[in-house]
Scaffold this motif. Sequence first.
Motif, PDB file in Angstrom:
ATOM      1  N   ASP A  70       0.892  -1.096   0.001  1.00 31.16           N
ATOM      2  CA  ASP A  70       0.031   0.036   0.133  1.00 31.16           C
ATOM      3  C   ASP A  70       0.746   1.223  -0.091  1.00 31.16           C
ATOM      4  N   PRO A  71       0.557   2.093  -1.094  1.00 30.74           N
ATOM      5  CA  PRO A  71       1.459   3.353  -1.180  1.00 30.74           C
ATOM      6  C   PRO A  71       1.253   4.197   0.166  1.00 30.74           C
ATOM      7  N   ARG A  72       0.124   4.011   1.026  1.00 29.10           N
ATOM      8  CA  ARG A  72       0.162   4.988   2.159  1.00 29.10           C
ATOM      9  C   ARG A  72       0.782   4.484   3.266  1.00 29.10           C
ATOM     10  N   SER A  73       1.502   3.248   3.238  1.00 29.14           N
ATOM     11  CA  SER A  73       2.306   2.787   4.575  1.00 29.14           C
ATOM     12  C   SER A  73       3.234   3.532   4.633  1.00 29.14           C
ATOM     13  N   PRO A  74       3.803   4.082   6.008  1.00 28.55           N
ATOM     14  CA  PRO A  74       4.887   4.735   6.143  1.00 28.55           C
ATOM     15  C   PRO A  74       6.145   4.158   5.719  1.00 28.55           C
ATOM     16  N   VAL A  75       6.406   3.078   5.515  1.00 32.65           N
ATOM     17  CA  VAL A  75       7.207   2.282   5.178  1.00 32.65           C
ATOM     18  C   VAL A  75       7.869   2.828   3.629  1.00 32.65           C
ATOM     19  N   GLN A  76       6.879   3.189   2.969  1.00 30.55           N
ATOM     20  CA  GLN A  76       6.869   3.735   1.486  1.00 30.55           C
ATOM     21  C   GLN A  76       7.736   5.149   1.538  1.00 30.55           C
ATOM     22  N   ASN A  77       7.784   5.648   2.781  1.00 33.41           N
ATOM     23  CA  ASN A  77       8.596   7.208   2.686  1.00 33.41           C
ATOM     24  C   ASN A  77      10.001   6.840   2.738  1.00 33.41           C
ATOM     25  N   TYR A  78      10.528   5.794   2.873  1.00 28.48           N
ATOM     26  CA  TYR A  78      11.980   5.394   2.843  1.00 28.48           C
ATOM     27  C   TYR A  78      12.378   4.961   1.393  1.00 28.48           C
ATOM     28  N   ARG A  79      11.541   4.812   0.408  1.00 25.82           N
ATOM     29  CA  ARG A  79      11.879   4.497  -0.887  1.00 25.82           C
ATOM     30  C   ARG A  79      12.612   5.493  -1.807  1.00 25.82           C
ATOM     31  N   LEU A  80      13.660   5.221  -2.461  1.00 28.44           N
ATOM     32  CA  LEU A  80      14.525   6.040  -3.265  1.00 28.44           C
ATOM     33  C   LEU A  80      13.836   6.333  -4.550  1.00 28.44           C
ATOM     34  N   ASP A  81      14.488   7.120  -5.615  1.00 29.05           N
ATOM     35  CA  ASP A  81      13.892   7.370  -6.735  1.00 29.05           C
ATOM     36  C   ASP A  81      14.031   6.114  -7.675  1.00 29.05           C
ATOM     37  N   ASN A  82      15.195   5.192  -7.481  1.00 30.41           N
ATOM     38  CA  ASN A  82      15.174   3.979  -8.342  1.00 30.41           C
ATOM     39  C   ASN A  82      14.661   2.771  -7.763  1.00 30.41           C
ATOM     40  N   VAL A  83      13.713   2.938  -6.611  1.00 34.86           N
ATOM     41  CA  VAL A  83      13.144   1.725  -6.140  1.00 34.86           C
ATOM     42  C   VAL A  83      11.581   1.911  -6.202  1.00 34.86           C
ATOM     43  N   THR A  84      11.022   0.606  -6.625  1.00 31.37           N
ATOM     44  CA  THR A  84       9.415   0.730  -6.722  1.00 31.37           C
ATOM     45  C   THR A  84       9.148  -0.695  -5.973  1.00 31.37           C
ATOM     46  N   VAL A  85       7.918  -0.731  -5.899  1.00 31.16           N
ATOM     47  CA  VAL A  85       7.110  -1.794  -5.003  1.00 31.16           C
ATOM     48  C   VAL A  85       6.047  -2.314  -5.896  1.00 31.16           C
ATOM     49  N   LEU A  86       6.318  -3.556  -6.285  1.00 37.42           N
ATOM     50  CA  LEU A  86       5.458  -4.267  -7.276  1.00 37.42           C
ATOM     51  C   LEU A  86       4.791  -5.513  -6.681  1.00 37.42           C
ATOM     52  N   PRO A  87       3.531  -5.753  -6.992  1.00 39.72           N
ATOM     53  CA  PRO A  87       2.690  -7.020  -6.394  1.00 39.72           C
ATOM     54  C   PRO A  87       3.299  -8.169  -7.105  1.00 39.72           C
ATOM     55  N   PHE A  88       3.359  -9.319  -6.543  1.00 37.08           N
ATOM     56  CA  PHE A  88       3.580 -10.584  -6.956  1.00 37.08           C
ATOM     57  C   PHE A  88       2.529 -11.109  -7.901  1.00 37.08           C
ATOM     58  N   SER A  89       2.989 -11.709  -8.989  1.00 36.03           N
ATOM     59  CA  SER A  89       1.781 -12.399  -9.722  1.00 36.03           C
ATOM     60  C   SER A  89       1.786 -13.979  -9.295  1.00 36.03           C
ATOM     61  N   ASP A  90       2.863 -14.523  -8.434  1.00 33.22           N
ATOM     62  CA  ASP A  90       2.469 -15.893  -8.405  1.00 33.22           C
ATOM     63  C   ASP A  90       2.858 -16.183  -6.823  1.00 33.22           C
ATOM     64  N   PHE A  91       2.996 -15.245  -6.098  1.00 28.82           N
ATOM     65  CA  PHE A  91       3.226 -15.415  -4.524  1.00 28.82           C
ATOM     66  C   PHE A  91       2.378 -14.326  -3.783  1.00 28.82           C
ATOM     67  N   HIS A  92       1.788 -14.617  -2.875  1.00 33.60           N
ATOM     68  CA  HIS A  92       0.684 -13.715  -1.980  1.00 33.60           C
ATOM     69  C   HIS A  92       0.987 -13.516  -0.563  1.00 33.60           C
ATOM     70  N   PRO A  93       2.235 -12.931  -0.086  1.00 33.08           N
ATOM     71  CA  PRO A  93       2.526 -12.959   1.271  1.00 33.08           C
ATOM     72  C   PRO A  93       1.531 -11.904   1.820  1.00 33.08           C
ATOM     73  N   ARG A  94       1.049 -11.767   3.290  1.00 32.82           N
ATOM     74  CA  ARG A  94       0.283 -10.633   3.776  1.00 32.82           C
ATOM     75  C   ARG A  94       0.833 -10.860   5.161  1.00 32.82           C
ATOM     76  N   LEU A  95       1.263  -9.703   5.586  1.00 32.21           N
ATOM     77  CA  LEU A  95       1.662  -9.169   6.918  1.00 32.21           C
ATOM     78  C   LEU A  95       0.214  -8.931   7.803  1.00 32.21           C
ATOM     79  N   GLU A  96       0.068  -9.863   8.948  1.00 33.49           N
ATOM     80  CA  GLU A  96      -0.985  -9.696   9.748  1.00 33.49           C
ATOM     81  C   GLU A  96      -0.558  -9.105  10.890  1.00 33.49           C
ATOM     82  N   THR A  97      -1.343  -8.145  11.533  1.00 31.05           N
ATOM     83  CA  THR A  97      -1.079  -7.412  12.879  1.00 31.05           C
ATOM     84  C   THR A  97      -2.265  -7.729  14.013  1.00 31.05           C
ATOM     85  N   GLY A  98      -1.936  -8.058  14.836  1.00 30.13           N
ATOM     86  CA  GLY A  98      -2.938  -8.078  16.040  1.00 30.13           C
ATOM     87  C   GLY A  98      -2.686  -7.303  17.271  1.00 30.13           C
ATOM     88  N   LEU A  99      -3.850  -6.987  18.220  1.00 31.43           N
ATOM     89  CA  LEU A  99      -3.495  -6.482  19.466  1.00 31.43           C
ATOM     90  C   LEU A  99      -3.641  -7.667  20.475  1.00 31.43           C
TER      91      LEU A  99
END
Length: 303
Positions: A245-274
């Motif tokens: 998600d481009p709204r994730s604060p982690v995206q703020n650390y991206r440099l100009d020559n860096v992009t984030v692409l979805p996988f076409s054959d791999f579907h990892p998800r990060l779960e967060t709990g309380l």
Amino acid sequence: MELLHLRYFVAVAQELNFSTAARRLHMAASPLSRRIKDLENELGHRLFDRDTHHVRLTPAGSALLPIARGVLEQVDSIQWRLDETTRPRRTTLLLGVPSGIHPDLRTRMDALAERVGDRFEIKRWPGGTERLVDAVCDGRLALTLARLPAGGDPALEQLPVMSERLGAVVPRDRFAGRESIALAELSGLAYAGSPTAVTNAYFRGLDQQLAELGIKKRIEIGSATFDGVSEIVSSGLAFSISMLDPRSPVQNYRLDNVTVLPFSDFHPRLETGLLWRKDRAHGGDLDEVIAAAREIFAEPLHA
């Protein structure tokens, strides 16, 4: 003497004009003048010098003014002082927060803090997931957000609050124009783990899964930071995995020559709990907070 006499006196003393003071008090000038006369007769002192054009405080009036104001301030504060005395005291609770929390999740946590704000003040405490979970176990933190899986202590209870899709962090120039990427296309690059990988069970498991799927090369960056990983990826030496998600604060650390692409054959998800200790929720001091959290997170967030 009645409180109204003092209110009338203070109004006239502030305005030094009977007509103006009367309008402020929503009454006519003549009854206001009579009330001031009554007060002067009762006290045995003239409070104002009056003529056709001017109204002035006498020495007795000047002496009475701070006394009258003090009495009225005390009376006017009775309601809020009583409310403060009878209102339950607010308890401060520390909430653990790992790095990179999505803004939507922060909004929900703000809603939780507001919901229980009459009785609890929730303050956030940063840290890595495993240390935060340990702090909940030993009581230093009341509850924590944590990247799942987290802990294994049967004394802990958890509530899923968010699921985030992960993508491949890759050199932009090498994959220009691409909308997705297959895992096999990354086999020529080394994998540079997230800064939290060493202390996060999920990313340790992800590293093992990548190895099983053919991603064998690794770049180990001591004391890595998000911007440090971005530097390595930007140089074309490695790829990483992070929130899509481009709204994730982690995206703020991206440099100009860096992009984030979805996988076409791999579907990892990060779960967060309380997470919290069961003994503090079921009839314990966190009962009200956890009940509110269950309502607010009845539908976990997805990004």
